[in-house]
Design an enzyme around this catalytic site. Structure first.
Site, PDB file in Angstrom:
ATOM      1  N   ARG A   1     -27.849  60.214  47.744  1.00 30.36           N
ATOM      2  CA  ARG A   1     -26.676  60.288  46.867  1.00 30.36           C
ATOM      3  C   ARG A   1     -25.408  61.521  47.076  1.00 30.36           C
ATOM      4  NH1 ARG A   1     -24.810  57.570  43.301  1.00 30.36           N
ATOM      5  NH2 ARG A   1     -24.723  59.077  41.379  1.00 30.36           N
TER       6      ARG A   1
ATOM      7  N   TRP B   1     -30.965  68.162  31.522  1.00 27.57           N
ATOM      8  CA  TRP B   1     -30.070  67.469  30.849  1.00 27.57           C
ATOM      9  C   TRP B   1     -29.902  66.303  31.963  1.00 27.57           C
ATOM     10  CZ3 TRP B   1     -25.242  66.367  32.910  1.00 27.57           C
ATOM     11  CH2 TRP B   1     -24.348  65.238  32.081  1.00 27.57           C
TER      12      TRP B   1
ATOM     13  N   HIS C   1     -22.472  59.697  45.383  1.00 29.60           N
ATOM     14  CA  HIS C   1     -21.940  60.072  43.908  1.00 29.60           C
ATOM     15  C   HIS C   1     -20.506  59.657  43.763  1.00 29.60           C
ATOM     16  CE1 HIS C   1     -22.062  63.695  40.872  1.00 29.60           C
ATOM     17  NE2 HIS C   1     -21.997  62.562  40.206  1.00 29.60           N
TER      18      HIS C   1
ATOM     19  N   ASN D   1     -18.199  70.519  38.502  1.00 26.37           N
ATOM     20  CA  ASN D   1     -18.172  70.247  37.194  1.00 26.37           C
ATOM     21  C   ASN D   1     -18.750  71.256  36.192  1.00 26.37           C
ATOM     22  OD1 ASN D   1     -17.259  68.840  34.801  1.00 26.37           O
ATOM     23  ND2 ASN D   1     -18.841  67.198  34.913  1.00 26.37           N
TER      24      ASN D   1
ATOM     25  N   GLU E   1     -32.321  55.909  39.577  1.00 26.64           N
ATOM     26  CA  GLU E   1     -31.762  57.049  40.206  1.00 26.64           C
ATOM     27  C   GLU E   1     -32.300  58.354  39.508  1.00 26.64           C
ATOM     28  OE1 GLU E   1     -27.460  57.022  39.509  1.00 26.64           O
ATOM     29  OE2 GLU E   1     -27.515  59.259  39.547  1.00 26.64           O
TER      30      GLU E   1
ATOM     31  N   ARG F   1     -24.096  49.835  36.742  1.00 24.67           N
ATOM     32  CA  ARG F   1     -25.231  50.680  36.276  1.00 24.67           C
ATOM     33  C   ARG F   1     -25.286  50.418  34.979  1.00 24.67           C
ATOM     34  NH1 ARG F   1     -24.760  57.149  35.944  1.00 24.67           N
ATOM     35  NH2 ARG F   1     -23.891  56.632  33.666  1.00 24.67           N
TER      36      ARG F   1
ATOM     37  N   GLU G   1     -27.327  63.444  43.964  1.00 21.37           N
ATOM     38  CA  GLU G   1     -26.020  64.245  43.579  1.00 21.37           C
ATOM     39  C   GLU G   1     -26.031  65.418  43.500  1.00 21.37           C
ATOM     40  OE1 GLU G   1     -25.744  61.601  40.124  1.00 21.37           O
ATOM     41  OE2 GLU G   1     -25.753  63.418  38.821  1.00 21.37           O
TER      42      GLU G   1
ATOM     43  N   ASP H   1     -16.027  63.500  37.741  1.00 17.71           N
ATOM     44  CA  ASP H   1     -15.642  64.801  38.033  1.00 17.71           C
ATOM     45  C   ASP H   1     -15.400  65.072  39.583  1.00 17.71           C
ATOM     46  OD1 ASP H   1     -18.569  64.288  36.939  1.00 17.71           O
ATOM     47  OD2 ASP H   1     -18.987  65.788  38.637  1.00 17.71           O
TER      48      ASP H   1
ATOM     49  N   GLU I   1     -20.697  54.547  44.310  1.00 12.00           N
ATOM     50  CA  GLU I   1     -20.507  54.733  42.842  1.00 12.00           C
ATOM     51  C   GLU I   1     -19.043  54.732  42.652  1.00 12.00           C
ATOM     52  OE1 GLU I   1     -22.037  58.024  40.884  1.00 12.00           O
ATOM     53  OE2 GLU I   1     -21.884  57.451  39.016  1.00 12.00           O
TER      54      GLU I   1
ATOM     55  N   HIS J   1     -31.496  60.324  35.176  1.00 10.11           N
ATOM     56  CA  HIS J   1     -30.814  61.708  34.934  1.00 10.11           C
ATOM     57  C   HIS J   1     -31.786  62.829  34.826  1.00 10.11           C
ATOM     58  CE1 HIS J   1     -27.099  64.047  34.185  1.00 10.11           C
ATOM     59  NE2 HIS J   1     -26.603  63.234  34.946  1.00 10.11           N
TER      60      HIS J   1
ATOM     61  N   HIS K   1     -20.029  51.684  35.774  1.00  5.23           N
ATOM     62  CA  HIS K   1     -21.074  52.238  34.772  1.00  5.23           C
ATOM     63  C   HIS K   1     -20.700  51.302  33.389  1.00  5.23           C
ATOM     64  CE1 HIS K   1     -21.134  56.502  35.895  1.00  5.23           C
ATOM     65  NE2 HIS K   1     -21.592  55.820  37.144  1.00  5.23           N
TER      66      HIS K   1
ATOM     67  N   ASP L   1     -29.707  55.250  35.723  1.00  6.74           N
ATOM     68  CA  ASP L   1     -29.787  56.542  36.164  1.00  6.74           C
ATOM     69  C   ASP L   1     -30.531  57.153  35.048  1.00  6.74           C
ATOM     70  OD1 ASP L   1     -29.392  59.248  36.988  1.00  6.74           O
ATOM     71  OD2 ASP L   1     -27.016  59.171  36.994  1.00  6.74           O
TER      72      ASP L   1
ATOM     73  N   TYR M   1     -27.620  60.752  27.519  1.00  4.78           N
ATOM     74  CA  TYR M   1     -26.714  60.532  28.893  1.00  4.78           C
ATOM     75  C   TYR M   1     -26.232  59.308  29.000  1.00  4.78           C
ATOM     76  CZ  TYR M   1     -25.290  60.180  33.400  1.00  4.78           C
ATOM     77  OH  TYR M   1     -24.436  59.597  34.747  1.00  4.78           O
TER      78      TYR M   1
HETATM   79  O1  KDG Z   1     -21.133  66.440  36.391  1.00  2.00           O
HETATM   80  C1  KDG Z   1     -22.143  65.633  36.217  1.00  2.00           C
HETATM   81  C2  KDG Z   1     -22.307  64.266  36.522  1.00  2.00           C
HETATM   82  O2  KDG Z   1     -21.403  64.064  37.743  1.00  2.00           O
HETATM   83  C3  KDG Z   1     -23.248  63.572  36.622  1.00  2.00           C
HETATM   84  O3  KDG Z   1     -23.825  63.656  35.210  1.00  2.00           O
HETATM   85  C4  KDG Z   1     -22.925  61.952  36.734  1.00  2.00           C
HETATM   86  O4  KDG Z   1     -25.038  61.363  37.010  1.00  2.00           O
HETATM   87  C5  KDG Z   1     -24.152  61.002  37.201  1.00  2.00           C
HETATM   88  C6  KDG Z   1     -23.780  59.894  38.128  1.00  2.00           C
HETATM   89  O5  KDG Z   1     -24.657  59.223  38.456  1.00  2.00           O
HETATM   90  O6  KDG Z   1     -22.561  59.695  38.240  1.00  2.00           O
HETATM   91 MG    MG Z   2     -26.635  60.392  38.420  1.00  2.00          MG
END
Ligand code: KDG
Ligand code: MG
Length: 402
Positions: free
Chosen positions: A283, A402, A312, A37, A236, A147, A262, A316, A339, A212, A122, A210, A159
């Site tokens: 993941r 991020w 994961h 991605n 996560e 999630r 991931e 994407d 997921e 992130h 999600h 998550d 996020y």
């Molecule tokens: O490209 C980034 C995403 O795949 C990511 O942000 C998704 O964190 C993610 C998740 O847990 O699905």
């Molecule tokens: Mg994630």
């Protein structure tokens, strides 16, 4: 049998996907996902300029040798670009092998270890109330695991939370957009979301979240501790994992189960985390971790340390990755969860598939191979459009994770 063509197909049916199609002199072909991605073209070049030419004339049945040819043979090892390219080749070759054997891929891996594959999806909202409405929608659809992510008061965007009622898509701009982050505001708010979900939906629903990558280990330890009464299925990516030692600190402070991986692309990214039993779920998935061949090594190492898989499955990753992952999930003894962020109808049309969803669980289908194909004519109608992931800054302007 010999490989006669290795073609890279880039398309954007709502978002960018990179697909590798390997064709043989016997007419059998296989496809693999190569999508990274926001950095798609880097993998396209790696495949087209360096790996594909070396595939022509090789025996597609020699999956292990081909994997090592591209891994060891590159001299430059690991990294998301190289490992995604190798993954695409590996997935396409497993697809070919299973088609030649006239078996669904999971049979070739050793047969199924379960009847069906539990997935989580999600639920996102601007506030706690709208997130609860989303949870209710998914519970209604049969999901057993959800999630939850929600907007944080005082932060403009965060996020996982979509803008303007659209489906969430992180790669949202031609050049990286910027968002602002406050750890303090997040930590003060997010446990209230978990409490509200438990209050409304009781204890049976599996609840995931998550972070992130946004906390330090001691901040993650606080969140893990404060989440304990709400019995999360997992927390996560609570801290970035380049420093695998950092996770030991989180682990020492909380019984909340931890998931990570991931962004990993090699067994070496998670070796210490697994061996120190600092995590509960790994993941990494097919497309970013070197394909079926390498993921199998990761899952087997994880099994020795009671670590389960939780691949994961964001949008994407193309439906090809999802199909291959579902075959892996069906087989892998130490399966945890998968997921599932649903692809749109438009995306699914480009990738005809055999996997099926019912009542919170998937099955990968019985078609020979991994059961996902690409409709090249349709793919041609959706040209690539650059889309970057955002960056994140603290309130004082410091660039953050991020
Ligand atoms: O490209 C980034 C995403 O795949 C990511 O942000 C998704 O964190 C993610 C998740 O847990 O699905
Ligand atoms: Mg994630």
């Amino acid at each position: 049998m010999k490989i006669t063509e290795a073609k890279v197909i880039v398309c954007s049916p709502g978002r960018n996907f990179v697909t590798l199609k390997i064709t043989t002199d016997e007419g059998v072909y296989g496809v693999g996902d190569a999508t990274l991605n926001g950095r798609e073209k880097a993998v396209v070049s790696y495949l087209e300029d360096y790996l594909c030419p070396s595939l022509i004339g090789r025996d597609p049945q020699q999956i292990e040798d081909i994997w090592h040819f591209f891994y060891r043979g590159a001299y430059w090892r690991r990294g998301p670009v190289g490992m995604s390219a190798i993954a695409a080749i590996d997935t396409a070759l497993w697809d070919i092998k299973a088609k030649v054997a006239n078996m669904p891929l999971y049979q070739l891996l050793g047969g199924r270890s379960r009847d069906r594959i539990m997935v989580y999806t999600h639920a996102n909202g601007n506030d706690i109330e709208s997130t609860l409405e989303q949870v209710a929608k998914y519970v209604e659809k049969g999901y057993k695991a959800v999630r939850v992510q929600c907007g944080i008061p005082g932060i403009a965007s965060t996020y996982g939370v979509p803008k303007g009622g659209k489906a969430y898509e992180p790669a949202d701009a031609d050049l990286p957009s910027e968002s602002v982050w406050s750890t303090e505001k997040y930590l003060n708010h997010i446990p209230k979301l978990f409490a509200a979900v438990r209050e409304q939906f009781g204890d049976d629903l599996h609840l995931l979240h998550d972070v992130h990558h946004r906390l330090t280990p001691i901040e993650a330890a606080r969140l893990g501790k404060e989440s304990e009464p709400f019995h999360l299925f997992w927390l996560e990516d609570c801290v970035p994992a380049e420093n695998q030692e950092g996770w030991k600190l989180v682990r020492q402070h909380t019984t909340t189960p931890l998931a990570v991986g991931e962004v990993f692309n090699s067994i070496h990214d998670c070796r210490e985390l697994i061996q120190s039993q600092s995590i509960d779920y790994i993941r990494s998935t097919v497309v970013h971790a070197g394909g079926i061949t390498h993921l199998r090594r990761i899952a087997d190492l994880a099994a020795l340390y009671h670590v389960k898989t939780g691949f994961h499955g964001a949008t994407d990753l193309s439906p090809i990755c999802m199909g291959a992952a579902l075959h892996f999930d069906y087989w892998v003894p130490n399966f945890g969860i998968q997921e599932h962020m649903p692809h749109t109808e438009q995306m699914l049309e480009v990738f005809p598939h055999h996997f099926e969803f019912s009542d919170g669980f998937f099955t990968p289908g019985e078609a020979p191979g991994h059961g996902v194909d690409i409709d090249e004519k349709l793919a041609d109608k959706y040209p690539y459009k650059r889309a970057c992931l955002p960056v994140n800054r603290l309130e004082d302007g410091t660039l953050w994770h991020w």
